[in-house]
Write a protein that holds these residues in place. Structure first.
Motif, PDB file in Angstrom:
ATOM      1  N   LYS A  97      39.415  36.223  36.985  1.00 41.49           N
ATOM      2  CA  LYS A  97      40.689  36.844  37.342  1.00 41.49           C
ATOM      3  C   LYS A  97      40.509  37.765  38.546  1.00 41.49           C
ATOM      4  CE  LYS A  97      42.266  36.675  32.552  1.00 41.49           C
ATOM      5  NZ  LYS A  97      42.710  37.436  31.362  1.00 41.49           N
ATOM      6  N   PRO A  98      41.468  37.763  39.473  1.00 46.40           N
ATOM      7  CA  PRO A  98      41.350  38.611  40.663  1.00 46.40           C
ATOM      8  C   PRO A  98      41.272  40.089  40.290  1.00 46.40           C
ATOM      9  CG  PRO A  98      43.092  36.980  40.946  1.00 46.40           C
ATOM     10  CD  PRO A  98      42.678  36.920  39.504  1.00 46.40           C
ATOM     11  N   PRO A  99      40.386  40.849  40.930  1.00 44.35           N
ATOM     12  CA  PRO A  99      40.217  42.261  40.574  1.00 44.35           C
ATOM     13  C   PRO A  99      41.283  43.182  41.134  1.00 44.35           C
ATOM     14  CG  PRO A  99      38.646  41.621  42.265  1.00 44.35           C
ATOM     15  CD  PRO A  99      39.345  40.363  41.854  1.00 44.35           C
ATOM     16  N   LEU A 100      42.061  42.731  42.119  1.00 39.05           N
ATOM     17  CA  LEU A 100      43.005  43.629  42.789  1.00 39.05           C
ATOM     18  C   LEU A 100      44.010  44.236  41.823  1.00 39.05           C
ATOM     19  CD1 LEU A 100      44.130  44.882  45.380  1.00 39.05           C
ATOM     20  CD2 LEU A 100      45.473  42.773  45.730  1.00 39.05           C
ATOM     21  N   HIS A 101      44.400  43.483  40.785  1.00 39.49           N
ATOM     22  CA  HIS A 101      45.408  43.999  39.862  1.00 39.49           C
ATOM     23  C   HIS A 101      44.988  45.334  39.268  1.00 39.49           C
ATOM     24  CE1 HIS A 101      48.338  44.346  36.673  1.00 39.49           C
ATOM     25  NE2 HIS A 101      47.372  44.352  35.773  1.00 39.49           N
TER      26      HIS A 101
ATOM     27  N   HIS B  34      32.818  38.381  42.192  1.00 37.61           N
ATOM     28  CA  HIS B  34      31.801  38.323  43.234  1.00 37.61           C
ATOM     29  C   HIS B  34      30.451  37.800  42.742  1.00 37.61           C
ATOM     30  CE1 HIS B  34      34.350  40.231  46.198  1.00 37.61           C
ATOM     31  NE2 HIS B  34      34.645  41.183  45.342  1.00 37.61           N
ATOM     32  N   LEU B  35      30.212  37.902  41.441  1.00 36.04           N
ATOM     33  CA  LEU B  35      28.936  37.470  40.867  1.00 36.04           C
ATOM     34  C   LEU B  35      29.204  36.549  39.686  1.00 36.04           C
ATOM     35  CD1 LEU B  35      27.335  41.023  40.907  1.00 36.04           C
ATOM     36  CD2 LEU B  35      26.850  39.182  42.529  1.00 36.04           C
ATOM     37  N   PRO B  36      29.884  35.430  39.916  1.00 28.70           N
ATOM     38  CA  PRO B  36      30.326  34.590  38.797  1.00 28.70           C
ATOM     39  C   PRO B  36      29.175  33.823  38.155  1.00 28.70           C
ATOM     40  CG  PRO B  36      30.806  33.510  40.866  1.00 28.70           C
ATOM     41  CD  PRO B  36      30.274  34.873  41.213  1.00 28.70           C
ATOM     42  N   ARG B  37      29.384  33.483  36.893  1.00 26.36           N
ATOM     43  CA  ARG B  37      28.482  32.583  36.185  1.00 26.36           C
ATOM     44  C   ARG B  37      29.056  31.167  36.233  1.00 26.36           C
ATOM     45  NH1 ARG B  37      28.369  34.585  30.376  1.00 26.36           N
ATOM     46  NH2 ARG B  37      30.469  35.260  30.874  1.00 26.36           N
ATOM     47  N   GLU B  38      28.179  30.176  36.196  1.00 26.58           N
ATOM     48  CA  GLU B  38      28.640  28.789  36.195  1.00 26.58           C
ATOM     49  C   GLU B  38      29.149  28.424  34.803  1.00 26.58           C
ATOM     50  OE1 GLU B  38      25.790  26.048  37.626  1.00 26.58           O
ATOM     51  OE2 GLU B  38      25.545  27.038  39.575  1.00 26.58           O
TER      52      GLU B  38
ATOM     53  N   LEU C 277      52.927  43.401  36.304  1.00 28.27           N
ATOM     54  CA  LEU C 277      51.794  42.611  36.781  1.00 28.27           C
ATOM     55  C   LEU C 277      51.763  42.475  38.299  1.00 28.27           C
ATOM     56  CD1 LEU C 277      51.603  39.755  34.122  1.00 28.27           C
ATOM     57  CD2 LEU C 277      50.316  41.894  34.223  1.00 28.27           C
ATOM     58  N   ASP C 278      52.893  42.639  38.954  1.00 24.61           N
ATOM     59  CA  ASP C 278      52.926  42.514  40.406  1.00 24.61           C
ATOM     60  C   ASP C 278      52.513  43.799  41.110  1.00 24.61           C
ATOM     61  OD1 ASP C 278      53.769  39.833  40.394  1.00 24.61           O
ATOM     62  OD2 ASP C 278      55.864  40.434  40.145  1.00 24.61           O
ATOM     63  N   SER C 279      53.007  44.938  40.608  1.00 19.27           N
ATOM     64  CA  SER C 279      52.756  46.214  41.291  1.00 19.27           C
ATOM     65  C   SER C 279      51.641  47.039  40.655  1.00 19.27           C
ATOM     66  CB  SER C 279      54.041  47.055  41.301  1.00 19.27           C
ATOM     67  OG  SER C 279      54.382  47.454  39.976  1.00 19.27           O
ATOM     68  N   GLY C 280      51.344  46.786  39.380  1.00 15.90           N
ATOM     69  CA  GLY C 280      50.383  47.617  38.663  1.00 15.90           C
ATOM     70  C   GLY C 280      50.975  48.916  38.152  1.00 15.90           C
TER      71      GLY C 280
ATOM     72  N   ARG D   9      37.367  50.414  34.122  1.00 13.44           N
ATOM     73  CA  ARG D   9      36.498  49.483  33.388  1.00 13.44           C
ATOM     74  C   ARG D   9      36.839  48.027  33.714  1.00 13.44           C
ATOM     75  NH1 ARG D   9      35.752  45.100  30.999  1.00 13.44           N
ATOM     76  NH2 ARG D   9      35.470  44.780  28.777  1.00 13.44           N
ATOM     77  N   PHE D  10      38.153  47.694  33.705  1.00 11.08           N
ATOM     78  CA  PHE D  10      38.524  46.308  33.934  1.00 11.08           C
ATOM     79  C   PHE D  10      38.505  45.958  35.421  1.00 11.08           C
ATOM     80  CE2 PHE D  10      39.993  47.006  29.627  1.00 11.08           C
ATOM     81  CZ  PHE D  10      39.518  45.862  29.010  1.00 11.08           C
ATOM     82  N   TRP D  11      38.703  46.929  36.284  1.00 13.54           N
ATOM     83  CA  TRP D  11      38.514  46.681  37.715  1.00 13.54           C
ATOM     84  C   TRP D  11      37.057  46.289  37.980  1.00 13.54           C
ATOM     85  CZ3 TRP D  11      37.898  50.856  41.980  1.00 13.54           C
ATOM     86  CH2 TRP D  11      37.947  50.258  43.249  1.00 13.54           C
TER      87      TRP D  11
END
Length: 322
Positions: A301-305, A290-294, A239-242, A280-282
């Motif tokens: 979840k952060p996309p960088l992973h 960047h386009l969240p729903r309320e 989970l840290d490095s991918g 797909r998950f990225w």
């Protein structure tokens, strides 16, 4: 499962009465996930999971719910949807489609070990075998067409390096999906989102048994090897490095192969499908970030992973032996 729709005890009781269940003794919102509204519901008859669907329409839901019932009745550790007196699995709550399933025992694992991966691999293979006589079909709604539509929407939020990565991968996946080898891959109804938080284990630490697989609401008709790639990219990735953890990956694939032997073609295309699953998950995490729903309790979840997972899958493709 974020809470977009607040459900009262009175509303829950009205639905449960239609399903032949007693009044609610406890109703607890579930904060994990981002797609639907979910509650744990307790009645005298047992423990249930109540889902209110925020994006899926009534006419889309029979595929998911029928698939769950099919797998549960085939002996797989999958929750079974509760039907009303008319035999309907899709219900209405707060003006939205809803479903109720039995709550399975166990808890999700943050750090699966080899024996957890082995159990998950064997279960995944048995689910792939069990859908051979499942009569319904529905495209994977997060398949290539969705990725091609979503990429230009999120690309403006990427820096130059990440944007180049996305462009390169989109071209690669278009070529892969158009190939004759891809077109010949075995297909069926697949989970397509079987992350470690969508499986449950019960038992003493170190001796847990897989007790449940749930959240089928990204399921669709796709290749079995893509479903396997999704699982490898979560259960067998650091989970840290991918980076792919080879011992876990080998354990999972060995257990899968003992139940259902992948074809040589599936194994040859697995590296490319791991890239497709990471992409797909990225993309979905980029959109959610960047386009969240309320929503109450929403935690995107952060996309960088998954950018890291994609880069690792490209730089160090795993080619398992047949």
């Amino acid at each position: 499962m974020a809470v977009y729709t607040e459900v009262s005890v009175e509303q829950a009781n009205a639905l449960l009465a239609q399903l032949g269940l007693g009044p609610v003794l406890a109703l607890q919102p579930i904060s994990s996930g981002i797609e639907n509204t979910n509650y744990f519901a307790t009645t005298a008859e047992g423990e249930w999971v109540l889902t209110v669907f925020e994006r899926l329409a009534h006419d889309q839901l029979p595929f998911y719910l029928q698939l769950m019932r099919h797998l549960a009745r085939a002996g797989q550790p999958v929750p079974e949807p509760r039907a009303n007196a008319q035999g309907e699995l899709v219900h209405t709550l707060a003006g939205k489609p809803a479903a109720l399933v039995n709550r399975l025992e166990g808890e999700s694992l943050d750090a699966p070990d080899l024996h957890h991966c082995e159990q998950l691999g064997a279960t995944l293979a048995r689910m792939h075998l069990a859908v051979a006589d499942f009569p319904l079909a529905q495209p994977n709604l997060r398949g290539l067409a969705w990725r091609e539509a979503t990429a230009p929407v999120v690309r403006p939020y990427l820096d130059a390096d990440a944007g180049h990565l996305l462009d390169e991968e989109m071209a690669f996946q278009a070529h892969l999906h158009a190939s004759a080898a891809y077109q010949e891959l075995p297909c069926g109804a697949v989970h397509a989102d079987l992350f470690r938080d969508n499986a449950l284990f019960a038992g003493l630490p170190g001796r847990e048994r897989l007790s449940g697989v749930f959240d089928f609401y990204f399921a669709g008709t796709d290749t079995f090897v893509y479903d396997l790639a999704v699982v490898l990219n979560d259960w067998c990735v650091d989970l840290d490095s991918g980076q792919l953890d080879l011992p876990r990956a080998e354990a999972l694939l060995h257990a899968y192969s003992a139940e259902r032997q992948p074809s040589g073609n599936e194994l040859r295309l697995l590296p490319g499908l791991r890239r497709a699953a990471a992409q797909r998950f990225w993309l979905s995490r980029l959109a959610d970030w960047h386009l969240p729903r309320e929503a109450s309790l929403l935690k995107p979840k952060p996309p960088l992973h998954f950018e890291r997972v994609l880069r690792d899958a490209m730089a160090r493709p795993w080619h398992p032996a047949a």
